[in-house]
Design an enzyme around this catalytic site. Sequence first.
Site, short mmCIF file in Angstrom:
data_model
loop_
_atom_site.label_atom_id
_atom_site.label_comp_id
_atom_site.label_asym_id
_atom_site.label_seq_id
_atom_site.Cartn_x
_atom_site.Cartn_y
_atom_site.Cartn_z
N ASN A 62 31.55 48.54 45.89
CA ASN A 62 31.14 48.03 47.43
C ASN A 62 29.59 48.67 47.60
OD1 ASN A 62 32.93 49.96 47.65
ND2 ASN A 62 32.70 49.70 49.89
N GLU A 64 26.94 49.36 50.56
CA GLU A 64 26.83 48.98 51.93
C GLU A 64 25.11 49.07 52.52
OE1 GLU A 64 29.74 51.54 53.94
OE2 GLU A 64 31.38 50.22 53.23
N ASN A 65 25.01 48.78 53.65
CA ASN A 65 23.66 48.86 53.88
C ASN A 65 23.44 49.13 55.57
OD1 ASN A 65 20.92 47.52 54.99
ND2 ASN A 65 20.70 47.98 52.93
N TYR A 68 24.61 46.22 58.43
CA TYR A 68 25.81 46.17 57.80
C TYR A 68 25.95 44.74 56.97
CZ TYR A 68 27.18 50.21 60.74
OH TYR A 68 27.23 51.29 61.05
N CYS A 73 30.81 43.43 48.81
CA CYS A 73 31.97 43.90 48.60
C CYS A 73 31.92 44.25 47.00
CB CYS A 73 32.99 42.70 48.75
SG CYS A 73 33.55 42.53 50.50
N GLU A 75 33.93 43.44 44.73
CA GLU A 75 34.43 41.94 43.79
C GLU A 75 33.26 41.24 43.47
OE1 GLU A 75 35.85 43.11 46.48
OE2 GLU A 75 37.90 42.68 46.67
N1 THU Z 1 35.29 45.73 50.56
C1 THU Z 1 35.28 45.20 49.31
O1 THU Z 1 34.45 46.02 48.53
N2 THU Z 1 36.10 44.35 48.91
C2 THU Z 1 37.00 43.92 49.80
O2 THU Z 1 37.69 42.82 49.32
C3 THU Z 1 37.15 44.24 51.20
C4 THU Z 1 36.14 45.04 51.62
C5 THU Z 1 34.29 46.78 51.02
C6 THU Z 1 33.23 46.26 52.13
C7 THU Z 1 32.86 47.44 52.82
O3 THU Z 1 31.84 48.02 52.24
C8 THU Z 1 34.07 48.22 53.01
O4 THU Z 1 35.09 47.79 51.86
C9 THU Z 1 34.76 48.17 54.12
O5 THU Z 1 35.21 46.91 54.80
#
Ligand code: THU
Length: 162
Positions: A62, A64-65, A68, A73, A75
């Site tokens: 994942n 992030e930024n 937000y 994610c 996946e």
């Molecule tokens: N996140 C994922 O990478 N995959 C998911 O299926 C659920 C959530 C990440 C997004 C964010 O960076 C962090 O988990 C918290 O939600």
Amino acid sequence: MPRIIKKEVSLTQYEADELDEVTQNLIETAKQSALRAYAPYSNFQVGAALLLDNGKIISGSNQENACYPAGLCAERVAFFSAKSQFPDCQILKVAIVAKPASQEQFKMATPCGSCRQVMSEYENNQEQHIKIYLPATDGSVYESDSVDNFLPFKFSNKDLNS
Ligand code: THU
């Protein structure tokens, strides 16, 4: 009379050593990828590793930024990376792992709704189902034989065309 329309979904729980070496390796790759997450806001590290039919393994974490919603994610990072590098590939398997940055142990996390939708699109376009592997804290691994288990009554391109 109203009718109830049911769809059955199921997961299979394995002990880790019951899985073949390729799948165990895929889970390990997803864990290594999670450790490379850029997650300074949630401190929640997620990793995904895909096995393609050309034998390649593509992983993602994942990202992030500060703005937000601009983050992505693990996946989707992995799926978009795989399909942009190998557009004709079939995705055979995906392992997904998660862990709070402050903890040593990985914990089971099922994919979010947007990632389910993205995985489903690619599954619909290929001949075979995508198997999903989710390792749990107790060392066992949950296997889904299709994205459909996570997205019953899905929306797909069939809905657009009809
Ligand atoms: N996140 C994922 O990478 N995959 C998911 O299926 C659920 C959530 C990440 C997004 C964010 O960076 C962090 O988990 C918290 O939600």
